[in-house]
Design an enzyme around this catalytic site. Structure first.
Site, PDB file in Angstrom:
ATOM      1  N   HIS A  14      20.955  95.684  34.927  1.00 55.79           N
ATOM      2  CA  HIS A  14      19.833  94.859  34.469  1.00 55.79           C
ATOM      3  C   HIS A  14      19.275  95.268  33.102  1.00 55.79           C
ATOM      4  O   HIS A  14      18.420  94.574  32.554  1.00 55.79           O
ATOM      5  CB  HIS A  14      18.727  94.839  35.533  1.00 55.79           C
ATOM      6  CG  HIS A  14      18.061  93.509  35.668  1.00 55.79           C
ATOM      7  ND1 HIS A  14      17.377  93.101  36.785  1.00 55.79           N
ATOM      8  CD2 HIS A  14      17.981  92.468  34.801  1.00 55.79           C
ATOM      9  CE1 HIS A  14      16.900  91.880  36.608  1.00 55.79           C
ATOM     10  NE2 HIS A  14      17.249  91.473  35.405  1.00 55.79           N
ATOM     11  N   ASP A  51      14.373  89.454  41.849  1.00 55.91           N
ATOM     12  CA  ASP A  51      14.767  90.868  41.941  1.00 55.91           C
ATOM     13  C   ASP A  51      14.036  91.536  43.105  1.00 55.91           C
ATOM     14  O   ASP A  51      12.895  91.189  43.397  1.00 55.91           O
ATOM     15  CB  ASP A  51      14.341  91.546  40.622  1.00 55.91           C
ATOM     16  CG  ASP A  51      15.084  92.842  40.339  1.00 55.91           C
ATOM     17  OD1 ASP A  51      15.447  93.549  41.297  1.00 55.91           O
ATOM     18  OD2 ASP A  51      15.280  93.154  39.158  1.00 55.91           O
ATOM     19  N   HIS A 101      13.357  94.621  42.793  1.00 59.49           N
ATOM     20  CA  HIS A 101      12.598  95.639  42.046  1.00 59.49           C
ATOM     21  C   HIS A 101      11.720  94.975  40.987  1.00 59.49           C
ATOM     22  O   HIS A 101      11.882  93.788  40.691  1.00 59.49           O
ATOM     23  CB  HIS A 101      13.563  96.600  41.351  1.00 59.49           C
ATOM     24  CG  HIS A 101      14.565  97.244  42.257  1.00 59.49           C
ATOM     25  ND1 HIS A 101      15.826  96.725  42.440  1.00 59.49           N
ATOM     26  CD2 HIS A 101      14.482  98.336  43.045  1.00 59.49           C
ATOM     27  CE1 HIS A 101      16.491  97.487  43.302  1.00 59.49           C
ATOM     28  NE2 HIS A 101      15.698  98.463  43.693  1.00 59.49           N
ATOM     29  N   ASP A 109      11.363  96.494  37.809  1.00 56.43           N
ATOM     30  CA  ASP A 109      11.949  96.851  36.515  1.00 56.43           C
ATOM     31  C   ASP A 109      10.896  96.976  35.423  1.00 56.43           C
ATOM     32  O   ASP A 109      11.138  96.628  34.262  1.00 56.43           O
ATOM     33  CB  ASP A 109      13.056  95.860  36.114  1.00 56.43           C
ATOM     34  CG  ASP A 109      14.252  95.929  37.058  1.00 56.43           C
ATOM     35  OD1 ASP A 109      14.293  96.849  37.911  1.00 56.43           O
ATOM     36  OD2 ASP A 109      15.138  95.065  36.959  1.00 56.43           O
ATOM     37  N   HIS A 154      17.992 100.480  33.598  1.00 58.76           N
ATOM     38  CA  HIS A 154      17.959  99.174  34.290  1.00 58.76           C
ATOM     39  C   HIS A 154      16.670  98.959  35.089  1.00 58.76           C
ATOM     40  O   HIS A 154      16.374  97.837  35.471  1.00 58.76           O
ATOM     41  CB  HIS A 154      19.204  98.942  35.164  1.00 58.76           C
ATOM     42  CG  HIS A 154      19.261  99.755  36.424  1.00 58.76           C
ATOM     43  ND1 HIS A 154      20.010  99.379  37.522  1.00 58.76           N
ATOM     44  CD2 HIS A 154      18.681 100.929  36.765  1.00 58.76           C
ATOM     45  CE1 HIS A 154      19.883 100.287  38.479  1.00 58.76           C
ATOM     46  NE2 HIS A 154      19.095 101.236  38.042  1.00 58.76           N
ATOM     47  N   ASP A 202      18.833  88.953  39.454  1.00 57.89           N
ATOM     48  CA  ASP A 202      19.413  90.200  39.946  1.00 57.89           C
ATOM     49  C   ASP A 202      19.886  89.924  41.370  1.00 57.89           C
ATOM     50  O   ASP A 202      19.080  89.532  42.227  1.00 57.89           O
ATOM     51  CB  ASP A 202      18.358  91.307  39.916  1.00 57.89           C
ATOM     52  CG  ASP A 202      18.934  92.677  40.240  1.00 57.89           C
ATOM     53  OD1 ASP A 202      19.871  92.762  41.067  1.00 57.89           O
ATOM     54  OD2 ASP A 202      18.456  93.677  39.681  1.00 57.89           O
ATOM     55  N   ASP A 252      20.456  91.769  43.675  1.00 55.74           N
ATOM     56  CA  ASP A 252      19.827  92.559  44.738  1.00 55.74           C
ATOM     57  C   ASP A 252      18.505  91.944  45.221  1.00 55.74           C
ATOM     58  O   ASP A 252      17.875  92.459  46.144  1.00 55.74           O
ATOM     59  CB  ASP A 252      19.697  94.038  44.354  1.00 55.74           C
ATOM     60  CG  ASP A 252      18.605  94.342  43.338  1.00 55.74           C
ATOM     61  OD1 ASP A 252      17.635  93.582  43.216  1.00 55.74           O
ATOM     62  OD2 ASP A 252      18.735  95.378  42.649  1.00 55.74           O
ATOM     63  N   GLU A 264      23.879  92.977  38.056  1.00 57.14           N
ATOM     64  CA  GLU A 264      23.977  93.988  39.116  1.00 57.14           C
ATOM     65  C   GLU A 264      25.045  93.716  40.178  1.00 57.14           C
ATOM     66  O   GLU A 264      25.022  94.328  41.241  1.00 57.14           O
ATOM     67  CB  GLU A 264      22.608  94.259  39.767  1.00 57.14           C
ATOM     68  CG  GLU A 264      21.528  94.803  38.807  1.00 57.14           C
ATOM     69  CD  GLU A 264      21.656  96.287  38.464  1.00 57.14           C
ATOM     70  OE1 GLU A 264      22.476  96.985  39.109  1.00 57.14           O
ATOM     71  OE2 GLU A 264      20.956  96.753  37.532  1.00 57.14           O
TER      72      GLU A 264
END
Ligand code: LYS
Length: 307
Positions: A107, A130, A132, A134, A147, A234, A236, A279
């Protein structure tokens, strides 16, 4: 239909685990180009940027030493360099009137993409799909992996080598960002998100409101006062059941169906000016399942429908 430029970035220096550098190949192998041409787009594959990873030298040198030089900003120099190159390429493709579709890679590549998109739009909205946030900086990052810092960099926070790519101005304003699917935030990230008033639709809001309303609210947020929207997808963000091939899987995530709906609603809004899918890690995947999901999500984003 706009013309689409595919740009691969086999970058894994921003992540802890090897393998995301193979993301662009995996996504191409899952027939990305055919799917897009099938919907009626003209696709121009620009190939991959070059990411140089210094070979690991057993005698105390090489990779680890290089990473350790700046312990909380691993591989800063090469990551900045690749993002500079990505910035140039995305900038160029947009100047030619092409829609940039960037394939990661980890990322950290959002740094270069967003800097370039900002060159073409005075104000951009960002959907950050995402698990996360980030939004770490070297001061808050538990890992030193870039990332986990790319959104903070786009907002203007982080090492000058990263924030200066494409000009020192922030590339995105906090009020134009919508994070969707968050369920793994570091302590420093919680503070950052609250301090800057960044709106996050966590799994809680997705469960509570449903994806349709979440997207309605998020699209509303990112289109107010902006002239275009960037999607940073992303993989994930999805539950690892549907997208197991990612470097940092987090359970209890967004379902495949919710993800398709999100892409369809974003596509219907007609505001998208650029996108990236990041990712995808084929080493951790099963039979390229994650790249296939990525391609199907991109197809939905570009207007593919069941009927
Ligand atoms: N928040 C963690 C970190 O900063 C994970 C980031 C994952 C980004 N894909 O290291």
């Amino acid at each position: 239909h706009p013309k689409v430029a595919i740009i691969g970035v086999p970058m894994d220096l921003g992540a802890d685990r090897r393998g995301v550098d193979m993301g662009p190949s995996a996504i191409r192998c899952a027939c990305l180009e055919q799917r897009l041409t099938g919907i009626g787009y003209q696709v121009f594959d620009q190939g991959d940027l070059v990411v140089r990873r210094k070979p690991h030298v057993q005698t105390g040198g090489g990779l680890q030493q290089q990473a350790a030089q700046n312990a909380n900003l691993k591989y800063l120099d090469e990551t900045a360099k690749v993002n500079e190159e990505l910035y140039d390429l995305v900038n160029e493709t947009m100047a030619q009137g092409l829609f940039p579709l960037v394939l990661g890679g980890d990322h950290s590549i959002a740094i270069g993409t967003l800097a370039a998109v900002r060159q073409h739009h005075a104000s951009i909205g960002v959907i950050w799909f995402d698990s996360h946030g980030d939004v770490n900086t070297a001061q808050t990052s538990p890992s030193g992996n870039i990332h986990g810092m790319s959104l903070a960099v786009a907002l203007g926070y982080g090492h000058p080598k990263l924030t200066a790519i494409g000009g020192t101005h922030p590339k995105v304003k906090p009020e134009h960002v919508a994070i969707i699917g968050a369920r793994c935030l570091d302590p420093g990230e919680r503070v950052f998100l609250k301090q800057h008033g960044i709106q996050v639709w966590t799994m809680h809001e997705i469960d509570r409101l449903g994806m349709a309303r979440v997207m309605e609210q998020a699209i509303d947020r990112v289109t107010k006062g902006t002239s275009g929207v960037h999607l940073s997808l992303d993989l994930d963000g999805l539950d690892p059941i549907y997208a197991p091939g990612v470097g940092t899987p987090v359970p209890s995530g967004i379902s495949a169906r919710e993800s398709y709906l999100a892409m369809e609603l974003l596509s219907e809004a007609g505001v998208l000016v650029s996108a990236e899918a990041v990712e995808v890690n084929p080493i951790l995947d099963h039979h390229n399942q994650t790249a296939k999901v990525a391609v199907s999500l991109i197809a939905s984003l570009f207007g593919e429908r069941i009927l």
